[in-house]
Enzyme design. Structure first.
Site, PDB file in Angstrom:
ATOM      1  N   GLY A  62     -11.101  15.301 -19.837  1.00 11.63           N
ATOM      2  CA  GLY A  62     -11.714  14.952 -21.121  1.00 11.63           C
ATOM      3  C   GLY A  62     -13.158  15.410 -21.224  1.00 11.63           C
ATOM      4  N   CYS A  63     -13.888  15.298 -20.135  1.00  9.55           N
ATOM      5  CA  CYS A  63     -15.302  15.687 -20.138  1.00  9.55           C
ATOM      6  C   CYS A  63     -15.454  17.196 -20.273  1.00  9.55           C
ATOM      7  CB  CYS A  63     -15.988  15.169 -18.883  1.00  9.55           C
ATOM      8  SG  CYS A  63     -15.931  13.359 -18.776  1.00  9.55           S
ATOM      9  N   THR A  64     -14.553  17.933 -19.638  1.00  6.44           N
ATOM     10  CA  THR A  64     -14.571  19.396 -19.763  1.00  6.44           C
ATOM     11  C   THR A  64     -14.268  19.800 -21.205  1.00  6.44           C
ATOM     12  OG1 THR A  64     -13.936  19.675 -17.453  1.00  6.44           O
ATOM     13  CG2 THR A  64     -13.510  21.537 -18.930  1.00  6.44           C
ATOM     14  N   CYS A  67     -17.364  18.996 -23.361  1.00  2.77           N
ATOM     15  CA  CYS A  67     -18.458  19.938 -23.111  1.00  2.77           C
ATOM     16  C   CYS A  67     -18.165  21.288 -23.763  1.00  2.77           C
ATOM     17  CB  CYS A  67     -18.683  20.077 -21.600  1.00  2.77           C
ATOM     18  SG  CYS A  67     -20.190  20.975 -21.170  1.00  2.77           S
TER      19      CYS A  67
END
Length: 172
Positions: A62-64, A67
């Site tokens: 999710g963070c990738t 970003c």
């Protein structure tokens, strides 16, 4: 059972005494970033609005995705007079590598001790990682919005739309 009770007590003890709310002065911070600089909220007071997109952990799915959204569609956010960051409790070296790998053209702030995340009410008890929450701060340093409904794939578009809804001035 004793472990469960101990965990619940520890979790409760690490909750902020008072949650940050819209209208509150945003807690000041000074954090190192992936671009080699340090940023403080005070740097932007009376100059620009600030957006901090807190995320749990670099290099996770999710963070990738979030970003990448900000890296690929940051021009939508830059249409406004705003400084924007992603922030996590990852070490600055980890965030620097993550930013490079995702071609992030904006700073990723590092809060490895979790002190700023705790002040903003986004620190997960016991785990020392941030919840996925985006905080909008006005030029006056007050919290304008706390968004807990984050869609990583459309994060940049959502931030830009929210900036418009909040009446943030457009950049020249």
């Amino acid at each position: 059972m004793k472990r469960l009770i101990a965990f619940l007590l520890a979790a409760t003890a690490s909750l902020p005494l008072m949650a940050l709310e819209v209208g509150d002065p945003a807690p000041n911070f000074s954090l190192q970033a992936s671009d080699g600089k340090s940023y403080s909220l005070a740097d932007f007071k009376d100059k620009k609005a600030v957006v901090i997109a807190w995320y749990p952990k670099a290099f996770t799915k999710g963070c990738t995705i979030e970003c990448k959204s900000l890296a690929e569609n940051g021009h939508l956010i830059r249409n406004y007079n705003v400084a924007y960051f992603m922030a996590s409790t990852d070490e600055v070296e980890v965030n620097t590598k993550f930013a490079t790998e995702q071609n992030a053209d904006f700073p990723l702030l590092s809060d490895p001790k979790g002190e700023t995340a705790k002040a903003y009410g986004v620190l997960m008890p016991v785990m020392n990682i941030a919840r996925r929450v985006t905080i909008y701060i006005g030029k006056d340093g007050r919290v304008l919005k706390i968004d807990k409904e984050i869609h990583p794939a459309t994060s940049a578009e959502d931030i830009a739309r929210t900036l418009g809804e909040l009446g943030i001035e457009r950049s020249n």
